[in-house]
Design an enzyme around this catalytic site. Sequence first.
Site, PDB file in Angstrom:
ATOM      1  N   ASN A 121     -60.427-123.591-114.525  1.00  0.00           N
ATOM      2  CA  ASN A 121     -61.301-124.091-113.457  1.00  0.00           C
ATOM      3  C   ASN A 121     -62.007-122.959-112.744  1.00  0.00           C
ATOM      4  O   ASN A 121     -61.549-121.810-112.755  1.00  0.00           O
ATOM      5  CB  ASN A 121     -60.480-124.834-112.374  1.00  0.00           C
ATOM      6  CG  ASN A 121     -59.859-126.121-112.882  1.00  0.00           C
ATOM      7  OD1 ASN A 121     -60.340-126.721-113.839  1.00  0.00           O
ATOM      8  ND2 ASN A 121     -58.781-126.537-112.239  1.00  0.00           N
TER       9      ASN A 121
ATOM     10  N   GLY B   8     -57.493-122.723-112.056  1.00  0.00           N
ATOM     11  CA  GLY B   8     -56.983-123.666-113.060  1.00  0.00           C
ATOM     12  C   GLY B   8     -55.548-123.292-113.365  1.00  0.00           C
ATOM     13  O   GLY B   8     -55.242-122.119-113.606  1.00  0.00           O
TER      14      GLY B   8
ATOM     15  N   ASN C  82     -54.443-119.670-114.665  1.00  0.00           N
ATOM     16  CA  ASN C  82     -53.631-118.863-113.731  1.00  0.00           C
ATOM     17  C   ASN C  82     -52.318-118.431-114.398  1.00  0.00           C
ATOM     18  O   ASN C  82     -51.878-117.287-114.257  1.00  0.00           O
ATOM     19  CB  ASN C  82     -53.296-119.662-112.466  1.00  0.00           C
ATOM     20  CG  ASN C  82     -54.530-120.033-111.655  1.00  0.00           C
ATOM     21  OD1 ASN C  82     -55.608-119.470-111.857  1.00  0.00           O
ATOM     22  ND2 ASN C  82     -54.384-120.986-110.753  1.00  0.00           N
TER      23      ASN C  82
ATOM     24  N   THR D 167     -38.863-125.846-107.232  1.00  0.00           N
ATOM     25  CA  THR D 167     -39.261-124.871-106.217  1.00  0.00           C
ATOM     26  C   THR D 167     -39.387-125.543-104.854  1.00  0.00           C
ATOM     27  O   THR D 167     -39.761-126.724-104.758  1.00  0.00           O
ATOM     28  CB  THR D 167     -40.591-124.192-106.590  1.00  0.00           C
ATOM     29  OG1 THR D 167     -41.620-125.192-106.645  1.00  0.00           O
ATOM     30  CG2 THR D 167     -40.498-123.487-107.939  1.00  0.00           C
TER      31      THR D 167
ATOM     32  N   GLY E 296     -37.389-121.081-101.470  1.00  0.00           N
ATOM     33  CA  GLY E 296     -36.835-120.586-102.724  1.00  0.00           C
ATOM     34  C   GLY E 296     -36.850-121.600-103.848  1.00  0.00           C
ATOM     35  O   GLY E 296     -37.711-122.493-103.880  1.00  0.00           O
TER      36      GLY E 296
ATOM     37  N   ASP F 102     -52.434-117.048 -98.696  1.00  0.00           N
ATOM     38  CA  ASP F 102     -52.981-118.161 -99.481  1.00  0.00           C
ATOM     39  C   ASP F 102     -51.943-118.479-100.570  1.00  0.00           C
ATOM     40  O   ASP F 102     -51.681-117.636-101.431  1.00  0.00           O
ATOM     41  CB  ASP F 102     -54.320-117.732-100.098  1.00  0.00           C
ATOM     42  CG  ASP F 102     -54.957-118.808-100.960  1.00  0.00           C
ATOM     43  OD1 ASP F 102     -54.344-119.877-101.146  1.00  0.00           O
ATOM     44  OD2 ASP F 102     -56.077-118.577-101.450  1.00  0.00           O
TER      45      ASP F 102
ATOM     46  N   ALA G  90     -51.783-120.872-106.438  1.00  0.00           N
ATOM     47  CA  ALA G  90     -51.315-120.215-107.678  1.00  0.00           C
ATOM     48  C   ALA G  90     -49.926-119.590-107.547  1.00  0.00           C
ATOM     49  O   ALA G  90     -49.446-118.971-108.505  1.00  0.00           O
ATOM     50  CB  ALA G  90     -52.302-119.171-108.206  1.00  0.00           C
ATOM     51  N   ALA G  91     -49.265-119.766-106.411  1.00  0.00           N
ATOM     52  CA  ALA G  91     -47.886-119.252-106.304  1.00  0.00           C
ATOM     53  C   ALA G  91     -46.983-119.975-107.306  1.00  0.00           C
ATOM     54  O   ALA G  91     -46.156-119.352-107.975  1.00  0.00           O
ATOM     55  CB  ALA G  91     -47.367-119.422-104.881  1.00  0.00           C
ATOM     56  N   GLY G  92     -47.153-121.286-107.426  1.00  0.00           N
ATOM     57  CA  GLY G  92     -46.352-122.060-108.384  1.00  0.00           C
ATOM     58  C   GLY G  92     -46.679-121.677-109.823  1.00  0.00           C
ATOM     59  O   GLY G  92     -45.787-121.633-110.682  1.00  0.00           O
ATOM     60  N   ASP G  93     -47.948-121.401-110.093  1.00  0.00           N
ATOM     61  CA  ASP G  93     -48.342-120.977-111.451  1.00  0.00           C
ATOM     62  C   ASP G  93     -47.702-119.631-111.782  1.00  0.00           C
ATOM     63  O   ASP G  93     -47.240-119.412-112.914  1.00  0.00           O
ATOM     64  CB  ASP G  93     -49.866-120.852-111.543  1.00  0.00           C
ATOM     65  CG  ASP G  93     -50.562-122.167-111.251  1.00  0.00           C
ATOM     66  OD1 ASP G  93     -49.973-123.224-111.534  1.00  0.00           O
ATOM     67  OD2 ASP G  93     -51.690-122.135-110.733  1.00  0.00           O
TER      68      ASP G  93
ATOM     69  N   ALA H 130     -47.738-113.576-105.075  1.00  0.00           N
ATOM     70  CA  ALA H 130     -49.034-114.227-105.314  1.00  0.00           C
ATOM     71  C   ALA H 130     -49.634-114.837-104.053  1.00  0.00           C
ATOM     72  O   ALA H 130     -50.765-115.320-104.083  1.00  0.00           O
ATOM     73  CB  ALA H 130     -48.873-115.303-106.387  1.00  0.00           C
TER      74      ALA H 130
HETATM   75  O1  RIB Z   1     -52.285-124.250-109.049  1.00  0.00           O
HETATM   76  C1  RIB Z   1     -53.479-123.806-108.461  1.00  0.00           C
HETATM   77  C2  RIB Z   1     -54.656-124.299-109.217  1.00  0.00           C
HETATM   78  O2  RIB Z   1     -54.695-125.705-109.151  1.00  0.00           O
HETATM   79  C3  RIB Z   1     -55.979-123.827-108.669  1.00  0.00           C
HETATM   80  O3  RIB Z   1     -56.389-122.588-109.186  1.00  0.00           O
HETATM   81  C4  RIB Z   1     -56.918-124.972-109.007  1.00  0.00           C
HETATM   82  O4  RIB Z   1     -57.836-124.670-109.991  1.00  0.00           O
HETATM   83  C5  RIB Z   1     -56.010-126.132-109.416  1.00  0.00           C
HETATM   84  O5  RIB Z   1     -56.104-126.370-110.739  1.00  0.00           O
END
Ligand code: RIB
Length: 280
Positions: A11, A39, A43, A197, A202, A224, A227-230, A260
């Site tokens: 994305n 995305g 990510n 998570t 934690g 921010d 993307a922490a979960g990614d 992140a």
């Molecule tokens: O997990 C974060 C992502 O979710 C963002 O980067 C956004 O693109 C959505 O897909």
Amino acid sequence: MSSVVVIGSINLDIVATAERLPVAGETVTDAELGRFPGGKGANQALAARRLGADVIMVGCVGNDADAEDALALLREGGVDLANVVVVNDVATGVALIAVARSGDNQIVVAPGANRSLTAESLVVPQADALICQLEVPTETVAKAATNFSGFFCANLAPAKHVDVSVLQRADLIVVNETEAAWYGESLRACTGMLATTFGAAGAVLSRQGEDLARVRPPRVEAVDTTAAGDTFTAALTVALVEGQGPEDALRFACAAGAAATLKPGAQPSLPTRDEVLALL
Ligand code: RIB
């Protein structure tokens, strides 16, 4: 060095950072606007790459100007993009993201070309690990799970119905607490590891209801959380595939997720391995 395939979304994130998030029907003004590659799939691919893995990204973008912006950091970071398909007459996926000064966010995704990553068109490269999420058709994720022979991580985000074969095949499932509540009892079909998570509180790694590890992340001042979960998902997969035990792997993933949150934007904030180790 471990090798990772990521099959998932790409994305462009349009981000408005404001004092706080609006409630339904409300307008919040005085935001700052940013555009970042994002995305969940992309990510996770770049996060795994920055943590030291060789990474192949499988996904779709539109034939438009947003595509190059969305792919820029993957390309710069050395992610293999040979399996990213440019689809005519559809837009590159876009995520509209509101970020509060507290670091919390709200996200609405217009998937665009990500919908074109169909099961029929899917080619699944082999590697040590495969990571999938649910911003592409779920049939595609089910086919990927069946056709891949290595370690399979399913990040069940955003929450939606998936074939039970995905839950049964996964060596690792990653959900946040909201997703865990949404899936409820259906997660019992998972015979592999389950990582849940809880943001700044934690994460727990378990197998069939038995805790393997519980970790609190290092304390950070989040800017921010996008993307922490990614990052957590990619880091946990990389660590487990490298042979780290559950406790060490979960500690590494929690530190990566925390790292992140320190910069604005999804992909600009993804940490290197040295940045993660510095937090541990
Ligand atoms: O997990 C974060 C992502 O979710 C963002 O980067 C956004 O693109 C959505 O897909």
